[in-house]
Design an enzyme around this catalytic site. Structure first.
Site, mmCIF file in Angstrom:
data_model
loop_
_atom_site.group_PDB
_atom_site.id
_atom_site.type_symbol
_atom_site.label_atom_id
_atom_site.label_comp_id
_atom_site.label_asym_id
_atom_site.label_seq_id
_atom_site.Cartn_x
_atom_site.Cartn_y
_atom_site.Cartn_z
ATOM 1 N N SER A 189 0.834 -1.195 0.000
ATOM 2 C CA SER A 189 0.000 0.000 0.000
ATOM 3 C C SER A 189 0.871 1.247 0.000
ATOM 4 O O SER A 189 2.049 1.204 0.315
ATOM 5 C CB SER A 189 -0.913 0.030 1.224
ATOM 6 O OG SER A 189 -0.150 0.256 2.391
ATOM 7 N N CYS A 190 0.245 2.352 -0.360
ATOM 8 C CA CYS A 190 0.884 3.654 -0.201
ATOM 9 C C CYS A 190 -0.193 4.597 0.311
ATOM 10 O O CYS A 190 -1.353 4.473 -0.037
ATOM 11 C CB CYS A 190 1.510 4.152 -1.499
ATOM 12 S SG CYS A 190 0.410 4.231 -2.909
ATOM 13 N N ASP A 191 0.211 5.485 1.188
ATOM 14 C CA ASP A 191 -0.734 6.388 1.822
ATOM 15 C C ASP A 191 -0.107 7.760 1.978
ATOM 16 O O ASP A 191 1.102 7.886 2.175
ATOM 17 C CB ASP A 191 -1.127 5.880 3.208
ATOM 18 C CG ASP A 191 -1.818 4.533 3.157
ATOM 19 O OD1 ASP A 191 -2.938 4.487 2.637
ATOM 20 O OD2 ASP A 191 -1.225 3.541 3.601
#
Length: 137
Positions: A11-13
């Site tokens: 994931s990337c946030d």
């Protein structure tokens, strides 16, 4: 990046905190990334510029029309591509790249990458909305 490996990123946030929620009187912007851990990330400064009408800009895979004026920007980007994971322009505008999951099939031919699309906020690309070109600033 879906993977069964426990070490694979998934994931990337982006995160932002603004006063009064920030411990300091400033906007705090942060981003994590789902890029491979051994991929080289460069922090680069791109100065503001003016460009000749009709000039072209080479992105990662395709070339597009250049806008007349661009703003200075600091970017964090994988070394192999033109786009960026995140950045901030000279006016304090911050932006980060996020994965967008879709069921649409991948189109044929080369195109702009999602990370290429991150750079318009400092005015280096034009985007086509409907049948009209708009400068992105």
């Amino acid at each position: 990046m879906a993977s069964s490996s426990p070490d694979a990123p998934c994931s990337c946030d982006c995160f932002v905190s603004v006063p009064p929620a920030s411990a300091i009187p400033a906007v705090i912007f942060a981003k994590n990334s789902d890029r491979p851990r051994d991929e080289v990330q460069e922090v680069v400064f791109v100065p503001a510029g003016t460009h000749t009408p009709g000039s072209r800009l080479q992105c990662t895979y395709i070339e597009v029309e250049q806008v007349p004026k661009t703003h200075a920007v600091i970017l964090s980007r994988p070394s192999w591509l033109w786009g960026a994971e995140m950045g901030a322009n000279e006016h304090g505008v911050c932006i980060g790249n996020e994965a967008v999951w879709t069921k649409e099939p991948v189109g044929e031919g080369e195109a702009l990458l999602g990370m290429d699309l991150l750079r318009p906020f400092h005015g280096t690309l034009r985007t086509q909305l409907g049948n009209h070109w708009h400068n992105c600033v």
